[in-house]
Write a protein that holds these residues in place. Structure first.
Motif, short mmCIF file in Angstrom:
data_model
loop_
_atom_site.label_atom_id
_atom_site.label_comp_id
_atom_site.label_asym_id
_atom_site.label_seq_id
_atom_site.Cartn_x
_atom_site.Cartn_y
_atom_site.Cartn_z
N UNK A 35 5.03 -15.93 23.22
CA UNK A 35 4.07 -15.04 23.45
C UNK A 35 3.96 -14.62 21.78
N UNK A 36 4.96 -14.30 21.16
CA UNK A 36 4.94 -13.80 19.97
C UNK A 36 4.33 -14.78 18.78
N UNK A 37 4.74 -15.96 19.16
CA UNK A 37 4.26 -16.94 18.10
C UNK A 37 2.83 -17.35 18.20
N UNK A 38 2.14 -17.14 19.48
CA UNK A 38 0.70 -17.53 19.63
C UNK A 38 -0.07 -16.19 18.93
N UNK A 39 0.48 -14.99 19.17
CA UNK A 39 -0.09 -13.90 18.67
C UNK A 39 -0.03 -13.97 17.39
N UNK A 40 1.11 -13.93 16.65
CA UNK A 40 1.38 -14.39 15.44
C UNK A 40 0.47 -15.13 14.74
N UNK A 41 0.32 -16.26 15.29
CA UNK A 41 -0.53 -17.41 14.70
C UNK A 41 -2.01 -16.83 14.63
N UNK A 42 -2.41 -16.10 15.74
CA UNK A 42 -3.87 -16.09 15.68
C UNK A 42 -3.98 -14.82 14.46
N UNK A 43 -3.24 -13.93 14.60
CA UNK A 43 -3.20 -12.86 13.49
C UNK A 43 -3.23 -13.38 12.05
N UNK A 44 -2.61 -14.49 11.85
CA UNK A 44 -2.45 -14.99 10.60
C UNK A 44 -3.70 -15.72 10.46
N UNK A 45 -4.33 -16.67 11.41
CA UNK A 45 -5.49 -17.21 11.40
C UNK A 45 -6.73 -16.14 11.31
N UNK A 46 -6.90 -15.08 11.71
CA UNK A 46 -7.89 -14.21 11.38
C UNK A 46 -7.66 -13.71 9.91
N UNK A 47 -6.78 -13.22 9.46
CA UNK A 47 -6.47 -12.78 7.99
C UNK A 47 -6.87 -14.12 7.04
N UNK A 48 -6.48 -15.21 7.40
CA UNK A 48 -6.75 -16.38 6.47
C UNK A 48 -8.53 -16.75 6.62
#
Length: 310
Positions: A68-81
């Motif tokens: 759960x952490x991994x997918x939320x973290x990847x999504x947050x990074x993606x939006x910032x990117x």
């Protein structure tokens, strides 16, 4: 200060020396970089992922929370990117490589030793790091391959490339064999061990070979991009992780382990993908190299702020 010295002596300096060996051997013999990347993709990475997952005891609750952490973290990074990419006006292959340089981080040969250092070899935190390593091995070999080819190839061709990656089969196989207590025959286990042990050295030498084959003159625009990549990976990464775990009902030790796992520099997979598919390899190599050097300071700061006893 002891944390800083330990990371410098036991993590960063050995990695830097291996990269330097690759640079020197490339200058002397002009190695074929594509052969090295294929060895990493098709032999060494699958072996180290399989061995780690098969030999590490991981509780179901740890698996679910970490994923759960991994997918939320990847999504947050993606939006910032996406915001950074829009502001910088990137196009073509640079978009994919910038994403890869931030989202694919060094969970294996930097993250696991760092975890063992920060948490004094705690098997609970180590299992969390192994899961992060698993996902960071799976995603570059699927989503990462898609990214570096999406701007110039048909989806059917990209899909063929993805399904040819052995790591996507190794992960479920390791879980199933462990779940059903399926033993590995000695004649199979021994070569897996050899390949797994060879992963770190070969991957780092591959990075050094790529660094040795590129121009060391960094254009001003590219220097800015490398700085942006390193800042997003080393500073924004752990900050995003801290925000996410603050919103999750997790044990404090697990929160700390997840934050530390997100603080490591850009992964070698960024370079391997860039070289394999000829997609901004110079930028990718510099992003890995400079983020690794800068992590000497940033990782030490993250650990000290978390007040982890070492």
């Amino acid at each position: 200060m002891s944390v800083f010295a330990h990371i410098l002596v036991n993590n960063v300096l050995p990695l830097t020396m291996m990269i330097a060996f690759g640079i020197l051997i490339q200058k002397a013999f002009s190695l074929d970089i594509r052969t090295l990347t294929k060895l990493n993709f098709y032999l060494f990475t699958p072996a180290v992922v399989f061995k780690s997952l098969y030999t590490t005891d991981i509780a179901l609750s740890v698996i679910s929370h970490t994923l759960i952490f991994f997918f939320v973290f990847m999504l947050a990074q993606f939006l910032l990117l996406e915001l950074v990419i829009w502001l910088r006006g990137y196009n073509g292959g640079m978009i994919a490589t910038m994403r890869n340089s931030v989202q694919f981080y060094n969970s294996a040969n930097y993250g696991i030793p760092l975890n063992q250092l920060a948490f004094a070899g705690n098997p609970y935190t180590l299992s969390i790091q192994v899961l992060m390593m698993m996902m960071q091995s799976l995603v570059p070999n699927t989503y990462g391959v898609y990214l570096v080819n999406a701007h110039r190839a048909r989806f059917r061709d990209i899909w063929k490339t993805i399904i040819s990656m052995p790591v996507i089969y190794v992960i479920p196989l390791a879980f199933l064999m462990r779940a059903y207590d399926v033993p590995i025959p000695d004649f199979v286990e021994t070569p897996i061990g050899y390949l797994s042990d060879a992963f770190l050295g070969t991957a780092l030498i591959t990075l050094g070979v790529q660094l040795g084959s590129m121009s060391w003159k960094i254009r001003k625009a590219q220097a800015v991009d490398v700085a942006i990549s390193s800042g997003l990976r080393l500073v924004a990464g752990p900050l995003i992780a801290w925000l996410i775990v603050s919103l999750m009902d997790l044990p404090s030790l697990m929160k700390a382990a997840l934050i530390v796992s997100s603080a490591v520099p850009t992964g070698l997979n960024c370079v391997l993908l860039a070289v394999e598919y000829d997609n901004e390899p110079e930028f990718a190599s510099q992003a890995v190299f400079f983020s690794t050097l800068l992590s000497i300071v940033t990782v030490s700061v993250v650990i000290s702020l978390l007040h982890i006893p070492v």
